[in-house]
Design an enzyme around this catalytic site. Structure first.
Site, PDB file in Angstrom:
ATOM      1  N   THR A  68      33.504   8.747  59.479  1.00 52.96           N
ATOM      2  CA  THR A  68      33.337   8.494  60.917  1.00 52.96           C
ATOM      3  C   THR A  68      33.590   9.812  61.652  1.00 52.96           C
ATOM      4  O   THR A  68      34.623   9.974  62.288  1.00 52.96           O
ATOM      5  CB  THR A  68      34.331   7.426  61.409  1.00 52.96           C
ATOM      6  OG1 THR A  68      35.650   7.790  60.959  1.00 52.96           O
ATOM      7  CG2 THR A  68      33.980   6.060  60.869  1.00 52.96           C
ATOM      8  N   THR A 104      38.356   5.317  58.980  1.00 56.91           N
ATOM      9  CA  THR A 104      39.192   5.480  60.166  1.00 56.91           C
ATOM     10  C   THR A 104      38.320   5.223  61.392  1.00 56.91           C
ATOM     11  O   THR A 104      37.311   5.914  61.577  1.00 56.91           O
ATOM     12  CB  THR A 104      39.754   6.909  60.212  1.00 56.91           C
ATOM     13  OG1 THR A 104      40.481   7.129  59.002  1.00 56.91           O
ATOM     14  CG2 THR A 104      40.668   7.114  61.408  1.00 56.91           C
ATOM     15  N   LEU A 136      45.202   8.325  52.127  1.00 54.25           N
ATOM     16  CA  LEU A 136      45.336   9.413  51.152  1.00 54.25           C
ATOM     17  C   LEU A 136      45.138  10.786  51.787  1.00 54.25           C
ATOM     18  O   LEU A 136      44.457  10.930  52.801  1.00 54.25           O
ATOM     19  CB  LEU A 136      44.363   9.224  49.981  1.00 54.25           C
ATOM     20  CG  LEU A 136      42.858   9.393  50.196  1.00 54.25           C
ATOM     21  CD1 LEU A 136      42.428  10.853  50.207  1.00 54.25           C
ATOM     22  CD2 LEU A 136      42.108   8.678  49.081  1.00 54.25           C
ATOM     23  N   LYS A 190      46.363   3.327  61.311  1.00 51.63           N
ATOM     24  CA  LYS A 190      45.772   4.540  60.765  1.00 51.63           C
ATOM     25  C   LYS A 190      45.714   5.663  61.799  1.00 51.63           C
ATOM     26  O   LYS A 190      46.180   6.782  61.559  1.00 51.63           O
ATOM     27  CB  LYS A 190      44.377   4.239  60.217  1.00 51.63           C
ATOM     28  CG  LYS A 190      43.595   5.460  59.782  1.00 51.63           C
ATOM     29  CD  LYS A 190      44.316   6.196  58.668  1.00 51.63           C
ATOM     30  CE  LYS A 190      43.819   7.600  58.537  1.00 51.63           C
ATOM     31  NZ  LYS A 190      43.168   7.886  57.313  1.00 51.63           N
ATOM     32  N   ASN A 194      47.999   9.296  61.953  1.00 52.03           N
ATOM     33  CA  ASN A 194      47.454  10.657  62.022  1.00 52.03           C
ATOM     34  C   ASN A 194      47.846  11.355  63.326  1.00 52.03           C
ATOM     35  O   ASN A 194      48.094  12.561  63.343  1.00 52.03           O
ATOM     36  CB  ASN A 194      45.934  10.640  61.835  1.00 52.03           C
ATOM     37  CG  ASN A 194      45.549  10.634  60.358  1.00 52.03           C
ATOM     38  OD1 ASN A 194      46.419  10.548  59.499  1.00 52.03           O
ATOM     39  ND2 ASN A 194      44.268  10.724  60.072  1.00 52.03           N
ATOM     40  N   ASN A 237      55.846  22.514  58.741  1.00 53.66           N
ATOM     41  CA  ASN A 237      55.485  23.891  58.404  1.00 53.66           C
ATOM     42  C   ASN A 237      54.694  24.499  59.551  1.00 53.66           C
ATOM     43  O   ASN A 237      53.546  24.131  59.790  1.00 53.66           O
ATOM     44  CB  ASN A 237      54.628  23.942  57.134  1.00 53.66           C
ATOM     45  CG  ASN A 237      55.387  23.439  55.931  1.00 53.66           C
ATOM     46  OD1 ASN A 237      56.615  23.542  55.867  1.00 53.66           O
ATOM     47  ND2 ASN A 237      54.671  22.861  54.988  1.00 53.66           N
ATOM     48  N   GLY A 243      43.735  21.486  60.412  1.00 52.76           N
ATOM     49  CA  GLY A 243      42.281  21.435  60.459  1.00 52.76           C
ATOM     50  C   GLY A 243      41.834  20.290  59.584  1.00 52.76           C
ATOM     51  O   GLY A 243      42.582  19.344  59.351  1.00 52.76           O
ATOM     52  N   CYS A 246      40.006  15.186  59.326  1.00 55.32           N
ATOM     53  CA  CYS A 246      40.756  14.003  59.785  1.00 55.32           C
ATOM     54  C   CYS A 246      41.568  14.239  61.041  1.00 55.32           C
ATOM     55  O   CYS A 246      41.216  13.734  62.104  1.00 55.32           O
ATOM     56  CB  CYS A 246      41.644  13.504  58.650  1.00 55.32           C
ATOM     57  SG  CYS A 246      40.704  13.072  57.184  1.00 55.32           S
ATOM     58  N   ARG A 316      35.829  21.698  56.480  1.00 59.13           N
ATOM     59  CA  ARG A 316      35.588  21.127  57.810  1.00 59.13           C
ATOM     60  C   ARG A 316      36.720  21.544  58.759  1.00 59.13           C
ATOM     61  O   ARG A 316      37.888  21.413  58.429  1.00 59.13           O
ATOM     62  CB  ARG A 316      35.506  19.598  57.736  1.00 59.13           C
ATOM     63  CG  ARG A 316      34.197  19.119  57.118  1.00 59.13           C
ATOM     64  CD  ARG A 316      34.197  17.606  56.974  1.00 59.13           C
ATOM     65  NE  ARG A 316      35.190  17.170  56.007  1.00 59.13           N
ATOM     66  CZ  ARG A 316      35.540  15.898  55.829  1.00 59.13           C
ATOM     67  NH1 ARG A 316      34.995  14.949  56.555  1.00 59.13           N
ATOM     68  NH2 ARG A 316      36.441  15.574  54.920  1.00 59.13           N
TER      69      ARG A 316
HETATM   70  C1  UGA Z   1      45.480  13.563  56.632  1.00 59.59           C
HETATM   71  C2  UGA Z   1      46.722  12.642  56.512  1.00 59.59           C
HETATM   72  O1  UGA Z   1      47.839  13.395  56.043  1.00 59.59           O
HETATM   73  C3  UGA Z   1      46.435  11.508  55.528  1.00 59.59           C
HETATM   74  O2  UGA Z   1      47.553  10.623  55.485  1.00 59.59           O
HETATM   75  C4  UGA Z   1      45.184  10.756  56.011  1.00 59.59           C
HETATM   76  O3  UGA Z   1      44.858   9.700  55.140  1.00 59.59           O
HETATM   77  C5  UGA Z   1      44.017  11.728  56.085  1.00 59.59           C
HETATM   78  O4  UGA Z   1      44.341  12.797  56.999  1.00 59.59           O
HETATM   79  C6  UGA Z   1      42.821  10.984  56.583  1.00 59.59           C
HETATM   80  O5  UGA Z   1      42.826  10.572  57.746  1.00 59.59           O
HETATM   81  O6  UGA Z   1      41.916  10.714  55.798  1.00 59.59           O
HETATM   82  P1  UGA Z   1      44.476  15.538  55.123  1.00 59.59           P
HETATM   83  O7  UGA Z   1      43.583  15.795  56.291  1.00 59.59           O
HETATM   84  O8  UGA Z   1      43.904  15.458  53.765  1.00 59.59           O
HETATM   85  O9  UGA Z   1      45.275  14.160  55.348  1.00 59.59           O
HETATM   86  O10 UGA Z   1      45.542  16.706  55.072  1.00 59.59           O
HETATM   87  P2  UGA Z   1      47.046  16.936  55.569  1.00 59.59           P
HETATM   88  O11 UGA Z   1      47.899  17.136  54.387  1.00 59.59           O
HETATM   89  O12 UGA Z   1      47.467  15.908  56.566  1.00 59.59           O
HETATM   90  O13 UGA Z   1      46.899  18.350  56.308  1.00 59.59           O
HETATM   91  C7  UGA Z   1      46.121  18.463  57.494  1.00 59.59           C
HETATM   92  C8  UGA Z   1      46.243  19.837  58.072  1.00 59.59           C
HETATM   93  O14 UGA Z   1      47.545  20.063  58.603  1.00 59.59           O
HETATM   94  C9  UGA Z   1      45.985  20.987  57.092  1.00 59.59           C
HETATM   95  O15 UGA Z   1      45.160  21.948  57.725  1.00 59.59           O
HETATM   96  C10 UGA Z   1      47.363  21.547  56.835  1.00 59.59           C
HETATM   97  O16 UGA Z   1      47.333  22.911  56.521  1.00 59.59           O
HETATM   98  C11 UGA Z   1      48.037  21.306  58.160  1.00 59.59           C
HETATM   99  N1  UGA Z   1      49.522  21.200  58.081  1.00 59.59           N
HETATM  100  C12 UGA Z   1      50.102  20.193  57.379  1.00 59.59           C
HETATM  101  C13 UGA Z   1      50.314  22.111  58.763  1.00 59.59           C
HETATM  102  O17 UGA Z   1      49.807  23.045  59.428  1.00 59.59           O
HETATM  103  N2  UGA Z   1      51.681  22.001  58.698  1.00 59.59           N
HETATM  104  C14 UGA Z   1      52.280  21.002  58.009  1.00 59.59           C
HETATM  105  O18 UGA Z   1      53.538  20.950  58.001  1.00 59.59           O
HETATM  106  C15 UGA Z   1      51.478  20.084  57.327  1.00 59.59           C
END
Ligand code: UGA
Length: 419
Positions: A68, A104, A136, A190, A194, A237, A243, A246, A316
């Site tokens: 989506t 989502t 996930l 959901k 996020n 962090n 980015g 999601c 993305r």
């Molecule tokens: C995210 C959510 O964590 C999942 O629970 C959700 O299911 C998913 O979106 C989704 O909607 O499908 P994802 O996008 O795979 O998962 O990655 P994340 O681990 O959440 O990281 C997202 C971004 O945040 C990355 O660019 C990461 O570098 C950044 N990030 C993460 C930070 O800058 N600092 C942090 O402390 C953690």
């Protein structure tokens, strides 16, 4: 689902993807996924097709997992792939079944799709909808799927709940909490999850801005905060920000939906969350320009990382590539290296330079930008890398490298939110 013991057909509209999967390979990089696919394909328990009819005739439970994305030029989510999936499946549903949405979505979508499904399925309301959001993370997809924190299902009947309890019995028996809600709540769980995660990241990045202005160290600040169990240490962090496919589009779609519902004030803070996040990218470019002596013209810039996060080849809305493109636009000669995402990056940003290793990217560079925290970058020996660059300037956009080690090897080390 095959790993849980079920017979499964996967459907994709794209014949190349279906063929790649049928050959036992995922069409993207996800640790462990190929190894998980292969035995189930070999045993025939899992197969792939492009035929919605074949799947409709085969399955008792149909999971709809299409994307989506953000609509072009708008904040709202594009739910047309969901409509298309329901429209492809429904006309072939001639026996009672459960259709389970995992995408989502803007709150209210499940209710709309339930009507659409019943209108188009020959069995009518006996083709029942349920909503079961997916939590996930990319890079951890398998563990998050087989050992999720919780299962949330939006249901309208006891029969739907019973069916999903049966499907997920192996996980429920292993202790995974199973929560049932109405449609709207399940959709909101959901997007609010996020939104919370994005807010947490932008909170610590806002603190990083204050740290930069005051000489404090955001990594020490975050560590000290993390001992308070009410705050916790995960998703604190600071760095280049979030980015991917999601968090950025989900907070925007959430704001758009709140506006439609007449409660946009409830989510105005997400505008700030988004703005803080985007500011980090500009800040990194500013710090890099400074390291280059005030301008990028004639300067070589090595970019380590292209994926939006490590252990993924997904580019993305990648902060790393956004920074790389800005630096190039300002006259820098940019060379990018990523362990897994280089091919995807090359397709989307053909104008950037690419290398096959971190050392090749850094050869002759005036500044090295560490923008996606892959493990292999943490293993780089600063002295060895120092031997190939033109100037020893490194900027850690992810606060993942040890400043002391790099400085000891003669590098000027800068990071976001740290002195
Ligand atoms: C995210 C959510 O964590 C999942 O629970 C959700 O299911 C998913 O979106 C989704 O909607 O499908 P994802 O996008 O795979 O998962 O990655 P994340 O681990 O959440 O990281 C997202 C971004 O945040 C990355 O660019 C990461 O570098 C950044 N990030 C993460 C930070 O800058 N600092 C942090 O402390 C953690």
């Amino acid at each position: 689902m095959a790993e849980l013991g079920y017979e499964v057909i996967g459907v994709d509209a794209d014949p190349d993807k279906a063929a790649t999967l049928q050959a036992g390979r995922a069409p993207f990089y996800e640790p462990g996924l190929d190894d998980l696919l292969a035995p189930h394909i070999a045993s025939g328990r899992l197969r792939f097709t492009t035929s919605a009819q074949e799947a409709a005739e085969f399955g008792d439970v149909h999971f709809v997992c299409v994307g989506t994305p953000q609509r072009k030029g708008e904040f709202a989510a594009d739910t047309s792939y969901l409509d298309a999936a329901i429209d492809a499946l429904a006309p072939h549903l001639t026996k009672p079944c459960l259709v389970v949405g995992k995408s989502t979505v803007p709150v209210g979508t499940a209710s709309r799709l339930a009507t659409r499904l019943a209108e188009r399925a020959p069995v009518g309301e006996a083709a029942e909808l349920a909503w079961n959001p997916e939590f996930l993370r990319e890079g951890h997809a398998i563990e998050d799927t087989l050992r999720p924190d919780r299962l949330v299902v939006g249901i309208r009947s006891a029969a739907a709940e019973a069916k999903l309890r049966e499907v997920y019995a192996p996980l429920i028996d292993a202790g995974v909490p199973f929560l049932t809600t109405d449609f709207a709540t399940s959709e909101l769980v959901k997007v609010s999850a996020n939104a919370f995660l994005a807010t947490k990241i932008s909170f610590i990045n806002a603190m990083a801005e204050v740290c930069e202005a005051s000489g404090a160290d955001v990594t020490q600040l975050a560590k000290a905060l993390s001992f308070d169990p009410r705050i916790g240490g995960l998703f604190l962090n600071a760095g280049l920000g979030f980015g991917g496919g999601c968090l950025p589009k989900d907070i925007r779609a959430f704001m758009a939906r709140a506006g439609e519902l007449g409660v946009d004030q409830a989510l105005t803070f997400l505008r700030e969350v988004d703005a803080i996040n985007m500011r980090r990218r500009f800040k990194l470019v500013d710090v890099a320009r400074e390291a280059c002596g005030g301008g990028f013209l004639g300067r070589r810039v090595a970019v380590l990382g292209a994926a939006f996060k490590p252990e993924s080849d997904d580019i993305r809305d990648s902060p790393a590539l956004n920074v790389a493109a800005q630096v190039q636009l300002q006259g820098g000669e940019v060379t990018v290296y990523d362990p897994k995402a280089t091919d995807n990056a090359r397709k989307m940003y053909p104008g950037l330079g690419y290398a096959d290793s971190a050392f090749d990217a850094a050869r002759g560079a005036h500044v090295v930008l560490h923008l996606t925290e892959w493990r292999e970058f943490r293993a780089i020996d600063p002295a060895e890398l120092g031997a190939v660059v033109a100037e020893r300037h490194i900027i850690d956009g992810r606060n993942a490298l040890d400043p002391a080690v790099w400085r000891a090897a003669g590098w000027t080390f800068r990071a976001l939110g740290r002195p």
